[in-house]
Scaffold this motif. Structure first.
Motif, short mmCIF file in Angstrom:
data_model
loop_
_atom_site.label_atom_id
_atom_site.label_comp_id
_atom_site.label_asym_id
_atom_site.label_seq_id
_atom_site.Cartn_x
_atom_site.Cartn_y
_atom_site.Cartn_z
N GLY A 1 15.81 58.44 -38.91
CA GLY A 1 15.68 57.87 -37.58
C GLY A 1 16.72 58.37 -36.59
N GLU A 2 17.79 58.93 -37.12
CA GLU A 2 18.87 59.42 -36.28
C GLU A 2 18.42 60.62 -35.43
OE1 GLU A 2 23.42 61.19 -37.02
OE2 GLU A 2 22.29 60.23 -38.63
N GLN A 3 18.92 60.64 -34.19
CA GLN A 3 18.61 61.79 -33.35
C GLN A 3 19.59 62.92 -33.61
OE1 GLN A 3 18.24 61.13 -29.12
NE2 GLN A 3 17.87 63.30 -28.71
N LEU A 4 19.08 64.13 -33.52
CA LEU A 4 19.91 65.32 -33.74
C LEU A 4 19.76 66.23 -32.53
CD1 LEU A 4 18.73 66.09 -37.37
CD2 LEU A 4 20.80 64.87 -36.69
N THR A 5 20.79 67.02 -32.30
CA THR A 5 20.66 68.07 -31.29
C THR A 5 20.95 69.41 -31.96
OG1 THR A 5 22.96 68.13 -30.59
CG2 THR A 5 21.54 66.49 -29.54
N GLU A 6 20.40 70.43 -31.38
CA GLU A 6 20.58 71.75 -31.97
C GLU A 6 22.06 72.15 -31.96
OE1 GLU A 6 17.97 74.18 -29.70
OE2 GLU A 6 16.16 73.31 -30.57
N GLN B 1 21.45 79.78 -44.61
CA GLN B 1 22.64 78.95 -44.75
C GLN B 1 22.49 77.66 -43.95
OE1 GLN B 1 26.12 81.26 -43.91
NE2 GLN B 1 27.32 79.47 -43.26
N ALA B 2 21.99 77.80 -42.73
CA ALA B 2 21.77 76.63 -41.89
C ALA B 2 20.79 75.68 -42.57
CB ALA B 2 21.23 77.07 -40.52
N TYR B 3 19.71 76.25 -43.08
CA TYR B 3 18.70 75.44 -43.75
C TYR B 3 19.32 74.66 -44.91
CZ TYR B 3 14.77 74.37 -46.81
OH TYR B 3 13.88 73.74 -47.63
N ALA B 4 20.04 75.36 -45.75
CA ALA B 4 20.62 74.72 -46.94
C ALA B 4 21.61 73.64 -46.54
CB ALA B 4 21.30 75.78 -47.80
N LYS B 5 22.39 73.92 -45.52
CA LYS B 5 23.45 72.98 -45.14
C LYS B 5 22.85 71.71 -44.52
CE LYS B 5 28.22 74.21 -44.40
NZ LYS B 5 29.07 75.38 -44.08
N ILE B 6 21.88 71.88 -43.65
CA ILE B 6 21.24 70.72 -43.04
C ILE B 6 20.57 69.88 -44.12
CG2 ILE B 6 19.44 69.94 -41.47
CD1 ILE B 6 19.93 72.55 -39.87
N ARG B 7 19.91 70.58 -45.01
CA ARG B 7 19.21 69.90 -46.10
C ARG B 7 20.17 69.07 -46.94
NH1 ARG B 7 16.31 70.18 -50.76
NH2 ARG B 7 14.06 70.36 -50.50
N SER B 8 21.29 69.65 -47.26
CA SER B 8 22.22 68.92 -48.11
C SER B 8 22.82 67.73 -47.37
CB SER B 8 23.32 69.85 -48.64
OG SER B 8 24.33 70.00 -47.67
N HIS B 9 22.96 67.89 -46.06
CA HIS B 9 23.41 66.74 -45.27
C HIS B 9 22.37 65.62 -45.30
CE1 HIS B 9 27.18 67.78 -43.00
NE2 HIS B 9 26.94 68.92 -43.60
N LEU B 10 21.11 66.01 -45.29
CA LEU B 10 20.06 65.00 -45.36
C LEU B 10 20.09 64.30 -46.72
CD1 LEU B 10 17.16 67.04 -43.72
CD2 LEU B 10 18.28 65.03 -42.76
N VAL C 1 11.49 65.48 -37.66
CA VAL C 1 10.32 65.32 -36.79
C VAL C 1 10.76 65.42 -35.34
CG1 VAL C 1 9.03 63.89 -38.41
CG2 VAL C 1 10.60 62.82 -36.77
N ARG C 2 9.81 65.75 -34.48
CA ARG C 2 10.09 65.83 -33.06
C ARG C 2 9.35 64.72 -32.33
NH1 ARG C 2 12.87 70.02 -31.00
NH2 ARG C 2 13.12 71.73 -32.45
N SER C 3 10.01 64.16 -31.32
CA SER C 3 9.35 63.16 -30.48
C SER C 3 8.36 63.89 -29.58
CB SER C 3 10.37 62.43 -29.64
OG SER C 3 10.81 63.26 -28.58
N ASP C 4 7.61 63.12 -28.80
CA ASP C 4 6.63 63.71 -27.91
C ASP C 4 7.27 64.70 -26.95
OD1 ASP C 4 8.08 61.64 -26.98
OD2 ASP C 4 6.50 60.76 -25.74
N THR C 5 8.54 64.51 -26.67
CA THR C 5 9.18 65.40 -25.69
C THR C 5 10.24 66.28 -26.33
OG1 THR C 5 10.79 63.74 -25.09
CG2 THR C 5 8.78 63.83 -23.79
N LYS C 6 9.96 66.74 -27.57
CA LYS C 6 10.76 67.76 -28.22
C LYS C 6 12.14 67.31 -28.72
CE LYS C 6 7.27 70.08 -27.02
NZ LYS C 6 7.27 71.13 -26.00
N ARG C 7 12.40 66.04 -28.63
CA ARG C 7 13.67 65.58 -29.21
C ARG C 7 13.55 65.55 -30.71
NH1 ARG C 7 14.69 66.22 -24.05
NH2 ARG C 7 16.84 65.67 -23.55
N LEU C 8 14.69 65.83 -31.38
CA LEU C 8 14.66 66.02 -32.83
C LEU C 8 15.24 64.80 -33.55
CD1 LEU C 8 13.92 68.37 -34.72
CD2 LEU C 8 16.34 69.01 -34.67
N PHE C 9 14.56 64.35 -34.61
CA PHE C 9 15.04 63.20 -35.37
C PHE C 9 14.92 63.46 -36.87
CE2 PHE C 9 13.56 61.76 -31.30
CZ PHE C 9 14.49 60.81 -30.89
N VAL C 10 15.75 62.76 -37.63
CA VAL C 10 15.59 62.76 -39.07
C VAL C 10 14.35 61.92 -39.40
CG1 VAL C 10 16.63 62.14 -41.27
CG2 VAL C 10 18.08 62.91 -39.38
N ALA C 11 13.47 62.46 -40.22
CA ALA C 11 12.22 61.76 -40.54
C ALA C 11 12.52 60.45 -41.26
CB ALA C 11 11.33 62.65 -41.40
#
Lengths: 223, 223
Positions: free
Chosen positions: B24-29, B7-16, B57-67
């Motif tokens: 480029g936007e940063q995301l947090t868990e 469900q999480a996968y589908a929902k995030i995907r549809s938001h994308l 994608v993740r930055s060098d220090t594990k931060r999460l971003f939209v590709a």
DNA sequence: CGCGTGGTTATTGTATACAAAACCATCTCG
DNA sequence: CGAGATGGTTTTGTATACAATAACCACGCG
């Protein structure tokens, strides 16, 4: 990756290499947590990675097993690897820096040194071989290509470490590498592709000899 | 996959897809956990999958971003896809059953129906297109090939849903599919491969037109 | 005024307890 | 005797609290 999950990954992987965990065997997350000394959370992370690399597989109902590669699986894998890595060689021929070509020469010298001993040092050979191909993939400048190849390359090698390599086979690999370097130095993409193709195809046959005979053209043992 | 993480996968995907989450936007868990209504644990699982598919994608220090796919990224992706999917077409030509060829014909009829309207139904087109290619990959009987392609195919489509397709482009795709079917029916692997190659290469150029001009041969805008 | 530095906050990583699902042996009833 | 239901056990999935780490910001020093 983070400390615990990285550690779990490495430890499980080494257990697979040492055949302490055998193909087909069922695993539980608890069991792996015990082996690795971390909790189930990072184990699950590591397991996901190993599933990606096809070293572990899940049954239809989420049970975890050590992957068991058939001869056909290995052939399929080599075919894909050949397709991708020939492409990499072609691109690399147009992109390798002088330094990188120098690196390849140095790596192949180390590889030869590992072979030319009373008893060839297979572990060092495999490590040098891996490094050699990695430089090429790096030079291809195609991050996704590298990612896809990462999936394919390791699995069968890891799961069949026990196999025996003849010294002649190893020497032929070193010669292939020499010719690849020549193709790169000449900046000849076609040459590089062709050498890589035969290099990998031969590697497949060498590898396959230790696994078993090809599947019959029609029908199979199960029928 | 299990309920919550799926469900999480589908929902995030549809938001994308809906561009509610922008490249480029940063995301947090935590943020994703709120959006999806489940806890961070399954979100992390879903995020891993989306990272695999290169949507996050993740930055060098594990931060999460939209590709954020550049034109070069897309070109690279199409080149890999072409290589793999041409191979799939070749194998499929030798393996497709009568039923599967029938399926392809039915799917392509549906695809044409989606086009031939005052306002082409792009969503239905994309869905039919996906189904068409899936049958071919399925028929190639190479599970790892399917797995690799799964990684590549979706990302750019999902991240650029806003793009506009001309009716002529869509019609040309349908014609390519017709020719592919003809090649399959004739059991001609070379023909199938060639048609698939031009089909995808054209698709790339069509796609690229909406993205931006090619990078210059030497140097780039950043320098 | 630039730049390191220490403390503060935000974010990711790990452990653990509990929930849900799958497996397995056994029992029941036709 | 066998097919299928049933409950206990094992295994995976999820939530949550806490730990570790990275980013941020303000302050002081040169």
């Amino acid at each position: 990756m983070s400390r615990a999950s990285e550690q779990a990954y490495a430890k499980i992987r080494s257990h697979l290499m040492s055949a302490a965990l055998k193909p087909g065997e069922q695993l539980t997350e608890d069991q792996l947590a015990q082996i690795t000394g971390v909790s189930r959370t990072p184990v699950r992370e590591a397991v996901r990675r190993l599933e990606d690399e096809l070293l572990l597989v899940r049954s239809d109902t989420k049970r975890l097993f050590v992957a068991d590669w058939s001869r056909d699986d290995i052939e399929e894998m080599f075919a894909l690897r050949q397709m991708l890595e020939c492409h990499a060689a072609e691109r690399a021929a147009q992109r390798l820096s002088r330094e990188q070509i120098g690196d390849l020469e140095a790596i192949n010298r180390a590889l030869k040194a590992a072979i030319e001993q009373p008893e060839p040092d297979v572990v060092r050979f495999l490590e040098a071989n891996r490094a050699f191909h990695e430089v090429i993939i790096e030079a291809a400048h195609s991050p996704r290509l590298g990612q896809l190849l990462g999936r394919l390359v390791e699995a069968p090698v890891v799961l069949r470490t026990a196999r025996t390599y003849s010294q002649d086979d190893l020497r032929q690999s070193a010669r292939d590498h020499d010719e690849l370097i020549a193709a790169f130095a000449a900046r000849d993409p076609d040459w590089a592709r062709a050498v890589m193709g035969s290099h990998l195809r031969r590697a497949f046959h060498t590898f396959a000899k230790t696994v078993g005979p090809p599947a019959p053209r029609y029908g199979n043992g199960k029928a």
